[in-house]
Structures are given as C-alpha cells and as structure tokens.
Design an enzyme around this catalytic site. Structure first.
Site: not given
Ligand SMILES: Cc1ncc(COP(=O)(O)O)c(C=O)c1O
Ligand SMILES: Cc1ncc(COP(=O)(O)O)c(C=O)c1O
Ligand SMILES: [Mg+2]
Ligand SMILES: [Mg+2]
Ligand SMILES: [Mg+2]
Ligand SMILES: [Mg+2]
Lengths: 358, 358
Positions: A102, A170, A194
């Site tokens: 990511w 993030d 999530k």
C-alpha cells in the site's frame, strides 16, 4: 441464520448490534417513514446522522477543533492522489517510508505530482519489519507512512519525528483499534471498510491550517478545502455508509471507547500470536516488535497445507483466511468487530490442524 | 411502521421490495453467514453480485459489448472532472450545452483542463427550455449535455447530432426512466441516488475505443481505462450500494424493463402536469415540450403559500416538496420508485390546497 467468523482483510465483520439496528430501521428510520438510503442529504434527519457521526468520532479519537473531519468517497486509493494534489505544491517533494504494497501504491500516485524520496524501506526483508533509522529530508511538503500494513502484518509503534513537516498517515486497517495522538499528524486517512463501516466511505482528518494549499487545477471534489467548507456535503455524500459508521462509533463508545477496544485487541492478538509461536507447523513472518494487532499473516510449510487449512477452517465457520493474492499463505484479520470468541476458535483450530498434519 | 411518499430530488425513494430484501438479508446473505457489507470484494459471493448487477443493467439499457459498464465512487460531481481529465487531451477543447445548474458545475470543472465552448444556453429564460439551434464546433474532444435537469425540470427529447465527436451525457436524474439509445453516446454517467440505489455509487457507461486517452498525470482512480481493466475492482468498490442497485435492476426487469417503466412514468408525469395546467393557483415554469418526466418544479404565487403547501403536504405523508435552494418554490421528484398512488395523492392535494387558498 448462522453467522460465521469472517477473517477478511476488508470489507470485514461489523458488530451484530449495528447490523440488527440497520435491518430494523431499513424501511422506517426513527418514524421518518423512510430508509436512511432514501433521505435527502439536505434533510434534518440526515443532518443529525452526519453530525452525530462526526461528534462520536471526535470523541473516540480525541480530535481537536483545529482539525476537520471529512466523510469522503473514493477509498484510500483516492487519498493516494489527493494527498499530493493538495499538499505537494510548495517544494513538489515528499518523503515516503516504504513498508509494503500500500505504501508503494501511494508512492506511485504521488510521483504523478512531484518528487518522492523513499527515505526508508523494509523491502529488503519482504516488508517484515518497520524501518527505524532514517532522516527526514530538507525542503519537503510532507512525510507519508502506512500506519498499519494490511498485507504484510506490520504496524508503526513509534512515529517518525517530522518536526514542522506535516506527517500524513494511511490508517485504513488500524484506525480506532488503538489509541493514537491525532495532534502528531497533519492528515490521517482511512477507508471505512475495516474498522468503521461499509466500503464506499473514506474518513479524512486534516489539520485546518493545511487546507487550501492544492495545485491550481485540482478538481473541486478532490480539494480538501472544498470538502471541509461543505462539511462533507459539497455533493451527495455516501449517506448510508456514514449512517452505518455512525452506528459503529456508537457501539464503540458504549463498549468504552478506543482505550477499552485496544485492550481487547491486544488480548485477541496475543491469543493468535501465542498459538503461532507455540506452533511447529505454522510460522509468522513478522518481526515481533512490529506486529500488527489487526492483520496476522502466517503460513504452513506448503501451499497444499495452506489450502487444506483454508478449506477445513471454512467448514468450521472460520472464513476468508487466505493471504493476499500478492503474498499467498494465510492471514487472519481480526478487526474491532471480530469477537474474541472467533479468535479463540481460530487458535484452537490452528492447534487441532497442527496435530493432524504434522 | 408508516411509509411516506417522498418527493426528494435525491437521494430518493427505493422500491419497498428492494428494502425488504435488504433488511431480510442484512445479517446473512443467502446462507453465507455474513452481510453483503462484510464481504470481501474479492469473494465469490460478491463477484456474482457485481456481475449480476452489470448483466441486468446491460439488459435494461441494451448496452452493447463495445461499451464498458463501470461502478465507481465520487458521485456525478467527480465525473464533471473525470470527463475532461480522460477526454480533453487532443484538442483541449469541448462543447457544452448549458441547461442549468448542473451543466454549469460540469463546465467549471472542465475549464480546469481546457477550453469550454458554450455552444447553446437557456440561461436567458431561467433554464426553462432546452436550446435547439446550435452548431457543434470544429476540433473539439467531445460535446457534453445534461440529459435531465433535476433543478430546472427540463429534459432533452432530441439529442444533438455530433457526428464523429463523442457525445457525453449526465443522466443522473433520468437514467432508466425512459428508453435511450446508448450507441448514440461516447459516455453516459449517473449518480445512483435517484433511479438506481443509495448515494455513493456512480454508474459510467463508456465506449471502449475512448478508453486510455487521459492526460498523463491522471491519478489511477480517475482513469476510465484503469477502472475498466479492473472491472470496477481496481480498489474496493462501494459494495453495498452495488448490491442494492442490483436489486433495483432486478425489480425493474421484473416490472417489464425500461419500456414498461417509461409508460408508467409518462402516466405519472401526466397526472401532475394536468393538475398544474388546470390550476389557477400553481404554475409550472417549464416549456411544455421540454418537460422532465422525473422532476416537476411548480409554484404558488407567494413564498408564504409555498411554505404552507410544504408543511400541510408533510402532514399528509407527502414529503420533501421544496424546490432546490437555488430556485425556491416547489418541486416534486417522481422517480421510478415513486408509486403512481403517491402521484395521485399529490395531484389531489394540489386541487384541495387550491380550493382552500384561492
Ligand atoms: C493500508 C491500506 N491502504 C489502502 C487501501 C486501499 O483502500 P481502498 O480499497 O479503499 O482504496 C487498503 C485496502 O485494503 C489498505 O489496507
Ligand atoms: C443532473 C445532476 N448532475 C449531477 C449531480 C451531482 O451529483 P452528486 O451529488 O452525485 O455529485 C446531480 C445531483 O443532484 C444532478 O441532479
Ligand atoms: Mg500493506
Ligand atoms: Mg511457529
Ligand atoms: Mg439541473
Ligand atoms: Mg397553472
């Protein structure tokens, strides 16, 4: 109806209390005669839904008034681009710490807008740790980290000291899982799917003095200042996802907030990591100190055994235990809504499977 | 539980059949033991949800294989920018027909990327009609129209003849309400929150030969080619909104498809327009030929009467009848999911209110 323990990395489990509320209120939200899905985003009923969601999140994360909370669309992947579009204007340069897939995707998007300095990377050891020795560059617009690495199963426990340079993080896969000090950050972003709610909502927490520094030709929808000024209602927001996230926040407050959740998450992670440490069949690739509380990759010695594990676990009501396509193996994601009982069942199954297959 | 007739311009009513299904399946989708909100977007269950939604939409709109169907985030407002970012690269110039507030917003974003020729406008008469005499410019990348003007209550019944130049249309407020010939368009976009589902989903239908023509530094998430290649799964899509839209498509197919819906919509609109034509109190500002089937603005002679109308209607279970903040007055949005009974009740109420207030 039989519910399963779903170890998906996201979208992932939601509290049953939230789903029950959503189901009950589906055709008639609080006597309004309509679903939250059917409500004008300019209605009083929705105004109180979005305001309550923001208030709850501010309480949960202790977000000061000097920060704006934005409820956006586009996923964390859109933030990979919005961050440089809004921040990379002065020096056209930013520092990135590369801790996994990511981080790399975030860097790819940032490179479209300026210079990306990879000041540290754990790629040398398959991203199994969080780098510690690095120097923040001079004349940069921000420093970017991936707070929790969903695929590789690592997390930052110590933040880089960036001085006056805004730190951008993030936190898609760990927001609300443990306490963090928001004031250490210029911007935090996280996809909802999530720890907060359904996919299609992205939460951004931004320090107000960083608003309005975008490149000139940035589209309105991608400007943090436009979204902050519009209080996330510049256009039609993802109303239903905001409603569900608001319920998740309410659930978390009732449970005692992030501090209480963190304690449970430590306990849950400990149960699994112990089972893996004891195991002579399974291994965990991650540096102990840098272990994620949310995403726990592990593996049996062969692909065949991994596959067998996944399919036998499935039968036991323990689902979605495959590792990310890019790394293979196994992964248990144990977000806030995963009950401790699910984690215990998985640890038991790990022991049972080992006995039968060693 | 008492459901209301909700005349909101969007988000707006959904078929009760859809809401009931969503409520029933909330904790356990088809024996999966989980909600659609909790499912990995890479799971088999979700793969069949998104594939079925696409197949249904292709059937409903008769979309040929030479077009891609994309399920995106960001709302129609993000399309205002994505269209020029992906299309305005060759001539850096496009024609826009200005038929109202949404056209203007689309033009504002396009101007960030190139030259906008306003080849026709109905602003001279408060956007109460659709312009007819105009010439498509030479050397342009595309022509943009707003197919249905949600705020002003007009719609295109004849499309501009753009020859080889791609025609791009914002059909946010009329998609699936009447038959259109997709092959006439280079690209169609629409926010879901009027005729398709919850806010947070945007449908794009794009001719495949137009993919891959974006400006070089376009972020991945904003590139149609990336989204088409990823089959709308480049990142986590708005899964639950796609599921609900899929149910709406199923409902519409059962009802007989767009042709059948169009007939009902004509009937519904006729009921309201007749009531307004007969009325000596209320007026409709829109050129008869260009009337929208979906959004019907009207007004009493004074603001006071408009307000009285809104609040008395509310008591009757007829809600959200205020005009858009920018124009005031009254507006009834009667999308696909608004039952004909709701429209009849509103027409009756218009007559009753008139008798009492004239
Ligand atoms: C840490 C992290 N960042 C970004 C993303 C991408 O999020 P999205 O799919 O919402 O774009 C993910 C998705 O799993 C993630 O785990
Ligand atoms: C015709 C039209 N275009 C664009 C929009 C903006 O849509 P969104 O709020 O999804 O960005 C609207 C919203 O009502 C609309 O009616
Ligand atoms: Mg990762
Ligand atoms: Mg071991
Ligand atoms: Mg309009
Ligand atoms: Mg009249």
């Amino acid at each position: 109806m039989k519910r399963v323990y779903n170890f998906s990395a996201g979208p992932s489990m939601l509290p049953e209390w939230v789903l029950n509320r959503a189901s009950e209120e589906m055709l008639d939200y609080k006597g309004s005669g309509m679903s939250v899905m059917e409500m004008s985003h300019r209605s009083k009923a929705f105004a109180s839904i979005i305001e309550n969601a923001e208030t709850s999140l501010r309480k949960l994360m202790n977000i000061p008034e000097s920060y704006s909370v934005l409820f956006l669309q586009g996923g964390a992947s859109t933030q990979f681009a919005m961050v440089p579009m809004n921040f990379m204007c002065k020096y056209k340069s930013a520092d990135y710490i590369n801790t996994g897939s990511w981080s790399k995707k975030a860097m790819t998007e940032a490179k479209l807008f300026g210079n990306v300095n990879v000041i540290a990377s754990s790629e040398d050891k398959k991203f199994s740790y969080i780098p510690e020795n690095y120097t923040i560059s001079k004349d940069i617009d921000y420093v970017h980290i991936t707070g929790n690495n969903t695929i590789e199963g690592t997390r930052f426990t110590t933040l880089p000291d960036t001085g006056d340079v805004p730190l951008v993080a993030d936190y898609s896969s760990s927001i609300l899982s443990e306490e963090i000090d928001v004031t250490k950050f210029g911007l935090i972003y996280a996809g909802a799917q999530k720890n907060m709610g359904p996919a299609g909502l992205t939460v951004v927490i931004i320090r107000n003095d960083l608003l309005g520094k975008h490149f000139e030709n940035t589209p309105s929808m991608l400007r943090y200042d436009v979204q902050a000024k519009g209080k996330s209602l510049y256009n039609t927001p993802p109303c239903y996802s905001i409603y569900i996230a608001g319920l998740v926040f309410e659930w978390l407050l009732q449970l005692g907030g992030v501090k209480a959740m963190e304690k449970i998450n430590m306990e849950k992670a400990e149960i699994l990591y112990s089972a893996l440490e004891e195991s002579k069949l399974f291994t965990s690739p991650v540096n102990k100190k840098d272990r994620s509380l949310m995403n726990i990759p592990f593996m049996a010695p062969t692909d065949e055994l991994n596959k067998k594990f996944i399919s036998e676990a499935e039968v036991m009501g323990l689902t979605t235990l495959g590792g990310h396509a890019s790394v293979g193996g196994l992964r248990a994601s144990i977000y806030n809504a995963m009950p401790i009982d699910g984690v215990k069942k998985l640890a038991e199954f790990i022991r049972k499977f080992e006995k039968e297959n060693i």
